[in-house]
Design an enzyme around this catalytic site. Structure first.
Site, PDB file in Angstrom:
ATOM      1  N   CYS A  69       0.840  -1.198   0.000  1.00 42.95           N
ATOM      2  CA  CYS A  69       0.000   0.000   0.000  1.00 42.95           C
ATOM      3  C   CYS A  69       0.872   1.244   0.000  1.00 42.95           C
ATOM      4  O   CYS A  69       2.011   1.224   0.442  1.00 42.95           O
ATOM      5  CB  CYS A  69      -0.959   0.038   1.185  1.00 42.95           C
ATOM      6  N   ASP A  70       0.301   2.301  -0.505  1.00 45.15           N
ATOM      7  CA  ASP A  70       0.971   3.587  -0.494  1.00 45.15           C
ATOM      8  C   ASP A  70      -0.100   4.665  -0.585  1.00 45.15           C
ATOM      9  O   ASP A  70      -1.216   4.403  -1.044  1.00 45.15           O
ATOM     10  CB  ASP A  70       1.949   3.727  -1.664  1.00 45.15           C
ATOM     11  N   GLN A  71       0.249   5.841  -0.133  1.00 36.34           N
ATOM     12  CA  GLN A  71      -0.712   6.949  -0.160  1.00 36.34           C
ATOM     13  C   GLN A  71      -0.014   8.221  -0.601  1.00 36.34           C
ATOM     14  O   GLN A  71       1.083   8.532  -0.128  1.00 36.34           O
ATOM     15  CB  GLN A  71      -1.312   7.148   1.231  1.00 36.34           C
ATOM     16  N   ALA A 106      -3.436   3.707  -2.501  1.00 33.75           N
ATOM     17  CA  ALA A 106      -3.297   2.569  -3.406  1.00 33.75           C
ATOM     18  C   ALA A 106      -3.138   1.301  -2.594  1.00 33.75           C
ATOM     19  O   ALA A 106      -2.475   1.277  -1.565  1.00 33.75           O
ATOM     20  CB  ALA A 106      -2.098   2.772  -4.312  1.00 33.75           C
TER      21      ALA A 106
END
Length: 193
Positions: A69-71, A106
């Site tokens: 995950c990433d933001q 994401a």
């Protein structure tokens, strides 16, 4: 299904969110650079990094289901990263006061056995209150959110900086969209309830 689940993240907040699903999992930090590429849109940056994190961890765990995950936060198409310091966080919150920010979270679930990847970006819109410099300073001294895009932790005192929020999954704002993840896990044959 006996496939191990691994969270490819060093975030304690993502770890806490994943524990809500009451599935056994382990955590491995992917240790990758998180800079956007030249002219890369925020959604593309978040998605690329989420996938890269999952693939990186899968290299050493070839039988696992890996969650990456990433933001990335944006205001007027300007990417807002993690401030990393008090001074940068102060300037970031000054820029965000009274404005709407989109957080692009994401999520990627990579089955290292089959090389099947599911990925999507879940947007979340946050409107910040019109804060005074004194309120910003007081908040930063109390919470020190220097490792958080947008310089405010909605899961903590940062919620007081927020006027409104809009999105399909409130967990997306914290960085791990559990509704989408549940769907992805079900697609991989994982029984949650």
């Amino acid at each position: 299904m006996n496939q191990a689940i691994i969270l490819a993240s060093s975030s304690p907040f993502r770890r806490e969110l994943l524990s809500r699903l009451q599935l056994p999992f382990s955590v491995v930090s992917p240790n990758i650079g998180e800079s956007p590429l030249a002219n890369e849109a925020a959604q593309a940056t978040a998605l690329r990094l989420a996938q890269l994190k999952a693939r990186k961890v899968a290299e050493t765990h070839p039988d696992a289901l890996v969650i990456g995950c990433d933001q990335v936060a944006t205001i007027d198409d300007l990417q807002i990263g993690k401030p990393g310091s008090h001074i940068k966080a102060f300037k970031q919150l000054q820029m965000l006061r009274g404005r709407k920010v989109t957080f692009h979270s994401a999520l990627c679930l990579y089955n290292a056995q089959t090389q099947h990847m599911q990925a999507e970006v879940i947007p979340y819109l946050v409107e910040f209150r019109s804060l005074t410099d004194a309120q910003i300073e007081n908040y930063l001294l109390k919470e020190q959110p220097y490792d958080c895009a947008g310089s405010a932790k909605s899961e903590g005192l940062g919620i007081a900086l927020i006027k409104s929020m809009e999105g399909s999954d409130p967990n997306a704002l914290i960085g791990l969209p559990l509704i989408a993840l549940t769907n992805m896990l079900i697609n991989e044959g994982i029984t949650i309830v």
